[in-house]
Every structure is written in C-alpha cells, then in structure tokens.
Design an enzyme around this catalytic site. Structure first.
Site, mmCIF file in Angstrom:
data_model
loop_
_atom_site.group_PDB
_atom_site.id
_atom_site.type_symbol
_atom_site.label_atom_id
_atom_site.label_comp_id
_atom_site.label_asym_id
_atom_site.label_seq_id
_atom_site.Cartn_x
_atom_site.Cartn_y
_atom_site.Cartn_z
ATOM 1 N N HIS A 167 1.913 -1.657 11.633
ATOM 2 C CA HIS A 167 1.173 -1.155 12.798
ATOM 3 C C HIS A 167 2.050 -1.359 14.023
ATOM 4 O O HIS A 167 2.750 -2.380 14.117
ATOM 5 C CB HIS A 167 -0.121 -1.959 13.032
ATOM 6 C CG HIS A 167 -1.304 -1.522 12.224
ATOM 7 N ND1 HIS A 167 -2.217 -2.426 11.723
ATOM 8 C CD2 HIS A 167 -1.741 -0.292 11.853
ATOM 9 C CE1 HIS A 167 -3.166 -1.766 11.069
ATOM 10 N NE2 HIS A 167 -2.898 -0.478 11.126
ATOM 11 N N CYS A 263 -4.388 -8.024 17.033
ATOM 12 C CA CYS A 263 -5.165 -7.313 16.012
ATOM 13 C C CYS A 263 -6.643 -7.687 16.063
ATOM 14 O O CYS A 263 -7.505 -6.909 15.669
ATOM 15 C CB CYS A 263 -4.667 -7.656 14.619
ATOM 16 S SG CYS A 263 -2.961 -7.255 14.333
HETATM 17 N N1 ARG Z 1 -5.402 -6.396 6.728
HETATM 18 C C1 ARG Z 1 -5.428 -5.510 7.842
HETATM 19 C C2 ARG Z 1 -4.762 -4.201 7.445
HETATM 20 O O1 ARG Z 1 -3.822 -4.233 6.695
HETATM 21 C C3 ARG Z 1 -4.744 -6.108 9.012
HETATM 22 C C4 ARG Z 1 -4.874 -5.280 10.242
HETATM 23 C C5 ARG Z 1 -4.101 -5.820 11.385
HETATM 24 N N2 ARG Z 1 -4.384 -5.096 12.549
HETATM 25 C C6 ARG Z 1 -3.527 -4.713 13.441
HETATM 26 N N3 ARG Z 1 -3.919 -4.105 14.503
HETATM 27 N N4 ARG Z 1 -2.236 -4.833 13.241
HETATM 28 O O2 ARG Z 1 -5.176 -3.151 7.853
#
Ligand code: ARG
Length: 717
Positions: A167, A263
């Site tokens: 991300h 996050c």
């Molecule tokens: N386990 C989640 C996923 O893989 C973690 C999300 C983390 N969020 C972020 N904005 N980076 O989607």
C-alpha cells in the site's frame, strides 16, 4: 483551526486470520488480542490529545476492519469508497459505506472489479494539494482517473514494486510542511522521477530500509506531531530538525498483519488546498487489438506482462477464443499508463508485438517535419525488424526497406497525405531538412507471423519448425541437419545466403570448411572485419593464425609477427584481389571469394592492425556496404563475430532466416532475443559447427534430399 477528525475501529475482532500480504505469512493466529488492544489504545490516546477520534463498530469475521485507512479516500465531503482486491476484505465495503453515508459524506462507488484500497493507496500532498495515488498491488491504475474526477484533484500515479510495501501508505507519508517522508526503493524508476520532479530535494526525506521495515513511513501527522511505531535515532533527528515532534507508539501486533499507525486511522476532514487544481485529466488509455494464436504462442501473456512491467495496467475488454486448433483468437485490451512517456513506450512495444490500435484504429499516423538535418523530431517512431504499416490519409502503407532503429519517412506524392506516397526506413544521419517523419504511436501496426506451437512442427517450408531459441550442444547435430537442408534448398533455387564471420572461424580450424562453402556456391556474400581476412591470409601464407600453428595447435617461435607480415604482404600487392591476381595469395577463404566472384565487405574498427587495403575504415560507408550486401538475403549465417553479427541483425528485417553460432551464449541469446521465429542460435565451437555442416551438405549432395525430421515431432509423411 477545527480539530482533526479521525476514524478508527477497536481491535475486538482483530487477528491474523488469512494471508494477503507478506507480513501475514507465518503470523496466522499469532497476534495477542490483549496486547493488540493495549497498543491500539495507546495510539488512540495520543490521537485524542490532538483531535477527535470517531469509531466504527468492530465486526466479527472482519479482522482487518481495524485498518480504517482502507475504507475510502475522503476529501472534504466526498468519500470514494474502497473496492478491495482480496475477497477476504470485500465484506468491509458495506460497513464502511454505511458508516460514511450516515455521517453525511457523499459516497462514491467505483465500478465493480476495479480495485482501489482507499487512503491506503491515496494520500493528499499537504504542500501541493494534489493526490498521490499508488498502484501495483492492491489498487488499479485505471481507478486513478476516476479519483481525479470524483474528488476534483490532480492525481499523480506512483507504482509500487516491492510487495512488502503493498500500500502506498506503508512507504510514503506527505507531512504538513510539504515534506515527503518515503522509502524510494519501494517505487519504480518513473515514479521516483515523478516524485523528484514535484518535490525539491530539500522537501524529500528518504528513509533507509530498517526504518521502512519498522513502518516509520506509516505515520500519522497531526500538526507538528508525527506518530509512528518506531523511528531510528537519525530519522527522529531529521524530523525534529524540521520542527516535528516524533511520538513512538508500539504497534507490533498490527505489524503482523502488515499495518501500523497510519493504517489504523482514516482522516475524515482533509481539506482541498487552495493550491489544488483540478488539472485536466489527460487521456492515458488506448484500446489495442491482438489477433492470432494468442494462447498457443503465449502472445497474450507476453503482451499483458509487458504492460504491467512497463508500469501500465490493462483491462481485457473481450476475448474471443478460436474454436479449432488453427482458428485464431482475438482480444481487445484497454491499456492505461501513468503518464504520456510510459504510454508511448508501452504502445511502441505492443505495436512491435503485432497489436493493432483496435478501436482507435481510425487515426492516421502523426507526422512531424525534420528541422535539422540528421536529427529526427522528438518522439519519432523507432522502427523494428517487423513489416510495418503506417496509416496516411486513411490508407495503410507498407514501410519499405524495413530494418530496425530507423525513423519512418513519408516520401513522394504532392500533398502531405495525398496519393502516390510511400513510407521508408531512414537512418537518423540520412534525414534531411523538410523530411516528414512518423511521430508517436498512432496509425501504426506491425505484421507478426507467430505460428501456433502445433502448426510450427507441421510446416516443412521453413525454419519455423525449429522454433526460435538457443540450441545447446546436444542439439547441435540436429540443428546442423536442418540448416544444411534449408541451405541446400536456397542454393538450388538460386537464393542468397550471406555469411558474417569473425576471426575465430580461422582459429578454430573452420577456414577450410568456409572456403569449401564459398567454392561450391553456397555463399553469395561474405561480411566481416579486418581480422578474419588477416588471419585467413596469415594461414594461407604461413600456416598459422595469430602465430599459432593450426595443425599442431602450438605457438610457433616468432609467430606473433606473422600476422603483421601477412598484412604487409597484402598491402604491398594493393589488396586481396590484387594478391590473388599476382599469384601471391593462393588459398583460403578470401582467395576463394576472389576466384568465385563472391563479394565481401570488411568493416574496420579501432583495434585493426594495418589495415588491409580492402578494409573500409569509414564506418558509415561500411554500414552502407553491409546493407547493400544484405539486400534480398534469404538466410544469414553469423559465425562468432559479436559486433558484426549484431550490426547485421539491426539491418535485417524479420523473415530472413538468421543462424547465429557462437561459443558464448550471451551473443547467441542477444540475437535470438529479436524474438523473430526465424532466428536460431547455436552455442558451440564454430569450427566444429562448420565441419558438421560441410559433412551434412556432402551427404545431401549424394542424393539424400529428404527433409530432416522436425525435433519433437513424428516423422513427416
Ligand atoms: N492486513 C491488511 C491488508 O493486507 C493490512 C492493511 C494495512 N493497511 C494499510 N493502509 N496499509 O489489507
């Protein structure tokens, strides 16, 4: 200033229940509920001191709902809702959607099947006001123009290339003073250039890998506070030097799921900056059509890989699968690029693969005028080895003199796009002022002759039954049989074979064989450099090659002077032909060429001794002479001469059979990488290859004319 509003979700149902990113691997059900709750409360408390935290109700079965950053991207009153890439998280969409609606946000839904993971992949620049949007893992590039339209902001696309930073917010954090905290290696080349072009060096704060892996860039910045999981002393210092207060708050339990401070939050009150411009959204999509044996030849995979590798994204609009083994398939593909430069490169690659500009196919090629002799207009289309058509005035014209690395020039006819026109390949140095050159990628297509795997084996008429590729020692004899058979056929119908040879031919004892091929009418032109001729002469006059006795394989005393003596002798005569006429040169390859009137061209180089009077030291003249010698060739044999072979490869259009023999696999691979079916590489000793070839041709002479059995296929009827 109003208090910042932040959306969070308590980790009552949080755990690592599945694996959808590398952080979760090995962490299934390994997080502690109690510790996670403590850590989350720690973060929440820090945020509450600086803003208003709003909560969404946790839901059983949705463990990642805690990562509210992914809910949506919110600018003023508009929220573009996430479309999760992984089914595991898709259940979160309605919860987030309802919550946002109930709080009065205008919720925008993206089309089905267009992944976009909210503020995890979309971050407003707090200095410039534009939206940085990530793609490559979770969000699709094609969603970016929709963000621009829905939010009324300029969107800058950044491509993520390291799956640990899947991300944008895992490796990228715009701070309130316009500084960018980020980890450059997480982005591709173009994205880094884009960041650098928007932000001066003083505004870029790059972190090292250790900080990046501790999620230092996954920070929440409120005013001058930067809240994060962990920062190295040096990062802390750098942030403090810019006037920020760094607050560490341990979030190890959430790292196990691939998230940290940022996050776990969604900013609900991002204002549109006064500097924000709703920049016109450039049209960075094109539709192309691919036709042929798409699955069988792997063409569709190669094309889609190419798009992604270049930093673009695609959508397959339709795919019609050929029903029978021999019926072609067809696919329309919508290609989206992050910027014009990538779109241009990408389209050029796809055109070289045979793609047609599909629904956009009613566009003529764009032309620009040469303003400086020998210099093409910017963005000129660079030719490939494949037959190419250019659309001019609504008609498709086939390019003449196809070769690679040229510009395409429109010639003839009175009006710019009128009748009587032709298009030809022209080298940069031959461009004249006023020439009309094809620029961009519209109105262009190339013709590819990819055969399905099956079909290849059943065709007896050409090399394609061998398939392009590099043959190892084991297969040398088979390949030799096929080449011999083909060569014999070309000779019998009066075709043309050009041999490109390096001095290794002589060192490895191949000279006698090549001589024999010349004498027996197999060679219609010989191309090389100074060295092959010098070594051939040295061998003819003194029996050595670079001072080595070819019979005994040992260096002859004083032999290193031989090759200069050989040069000197030929220079005294005035040239190779003269040396033959004067009876000085009585054997060898060049003796045979002179006797049998086989033209040869020797292209000089910086390291040449002498040179021989026959060696053309003006390289432009040498290239032109090579090109003339190659015109109309049916087959080109390249024997251990990297430089000359590659030069020849550039001048030769697809369709000409190329055989490249070299002991160095790199050379062979480089040539078979042309991707044309007709090129065959053989990694072997060139002397051995020539001796096998001559033997095999001898066998054919004795009347054994059946074609060899194609490899891997049943015998031909
Ligand atoms: N386990 C989640 C996923 O893989 C973690 C999300 C983390 N969020 C972020 N904005 N980076 O989607």
């Amino acid at each position: 200033m109003a208090e910042p509003r932040i959306l969070m979700c308590a980790p009552s149902h949080y755990d690592v229940d599945y694996v959808i990113n590398p952080w979760m691997e090995g962490n299934l059900h390994r997080s502690s509920k109690a510790l996670a709750m403590d850590q989350w409360q720690g973060l929440c408390a820090l945020l509450q001191q600086r803003g208003r935290v709003e909560l969404i109700e946790p839901q059983p079965g949705l463990p990642d709902l805690v990562f509210t950053a992914n809910a949506a991207v919110v600018v003023e009153n508009t929220a573009v809702l996430a479309r999760f890439f992984h089914p595991e998280r898709q259940g979160e969409e309605p919860w987030f959607g309802r919550w946002l609606e109930s709080r009065g946000f205008q919720v925008v839904q993206l089309p089905q099947d267009l992944p976009f993971e909210g503020a995890g992949d979309a971050l407003l620049d707090r200095g410039g006001g534009w939206l940085w949007a990530g793609y490559g893992f979770r969000s699709e590039l094609a969603a970016h123009p929709l963000l621009a339209r829905s939010l009324g902001v300029e969107v800058l696309s950044l491509r993520l290339i390291d799956e640990r930073f899947y991300h944008l917010d895992t490796c990228f954090c715009p701070l309130s003073d316009g500084t960018l905290l980020y980890y450059p290696p997480a982005f591709d080349f173009y994205s880094n250039r884009l960041i650098e072009s928007r932000l001066p060096a003083a505004k870029r704060l790059a972190v090292g890998e250790a900080d990046a892996l501790a999620f230092a860039c996954n920070a929440v910045n409120l005013g001058d506070a930067v809240l994060l999981n962990q920062a190295s002393a040096s990062l802390r210092q750098q942030l403090e030097a810019r006037g920020f207060t760094v607050l560490e708050t341990p979030l190890g339990e959430f790292l196990k799921a691939g998230g940290a401070a940022k996050c776990l939050t969604l900013r609900l009150d991002e204002p549109r900056l006064p500097t924000t411009t709703a920049a016109p959204i450039p049209d960075l999509s094109r539709t192309v059509r691919l036709q042929g044996h798409l699955l069988d030849t792997g063409l569709i995979n190669r094309a889609l890989d190419q798009i992604v590798e270049a930093g673009g994204s695609f959508q397959v609009l339709d795919f019609t699968l050929g029903q029978q083994r021999h019926s072609p398939s067809s696919a329309a593909i919508r290609v989206t690029a992050p910027n014009g430069a990538v779109l241009g490169d990408l389209m050029a690659e796809l055109i070289a693969m045979g793609a047609d500009s599909g629904d956009d196919g009613d566009r003529d090629a764009a032309l620009a005028t040469v303003e400086q002799a020998g210099v093409a207009p910017d963005d000129f289309y660079v030719s490939t080895i494949y037959p190419t058509d250019v659309r001019i005035g609504g008609r498709w014209l086939r390019v003449e003199g196809q070769r690679m690395d040229s510009a395409l020039v429109v010639v003839g006819g009175s009006e710019p796009k009128g009748p009587g026109q032709r298009v030809e390949c022209r080298l940069l140095r031959d461009l004249r002022c006023g020439d009309s050159v094809v620029v961009g990628v519209e109105g262009l297509r190339t013709i590819r002759r990819d055969q399905p795997r099956e079909g290849r084996e059943t065709r007896q008429t050409d090399f394609s039954f061998m398939g392009a590729g590099v043959s190892s020692e084991r297969r040398v004899e088979l390949v030799v049989e096929q080449i011999a058979w083909e060569w014999r056929r070309i000779r019998d119908r009066g075709g043309k074979v050009v041999v490109v040879a390096g001095p290794v031919v002589i060192h490895t004892g191949g000279g006698v064989h090549l001589t024999r091929l010349v004498r027996e009418g197999y060679v219609q032109a010989l191309l090389g450099g100074n060295a092959i001729a010098v070594h051939d002469v040295e061998q003819a006059l003194m029996g050595t090659s670079l001072g080595v006795d070819l019979q005994q394989g040992v260096a002859v005393h004083g032999g290193h002077r031989h090759h200069l003596q050989a040069i000197n002798t030929i220079r005294r005569c005035g040239g190779l032909a003269e040396a033959v006429a004067q009876g000085v040169l009585r054997q060898g390859i060049f003796h045979a060429c002179v006797q049998h009137r086989v033209p040869f061209v020797l292209a000089g180089s910086i390291r040449d001794d002498g040179p021989l009077p026959d060696t053309e030291m003006d390289l432009i003249a040498a290239q032109a002479a090579y090109a003339r010698a190659l015109a109309g060739a049916d087959m080109v044999l390249m024997l251990s001469s990297m430089l000359h072979a590659i030069g020849v490869g550039n001048m030769t259009p697809a369709g000409v059979k190329l055989v490249c023999v070299d002991i160095n696999p790199a050379v062979v691979t480089k040539l078979s990488d042309r991707g044309s079916l007709e090129s065959v590489g053989v990694v072997t000793d060139v002397g051995l290859f020539l001796s096998l070839l001559v033997q095999q041709l001898g066998r054919l002479e004795q009347g054994w004319t059946a074609p060899p059995e194609p490899m891997g296929a049943a015998a031909q009827p």
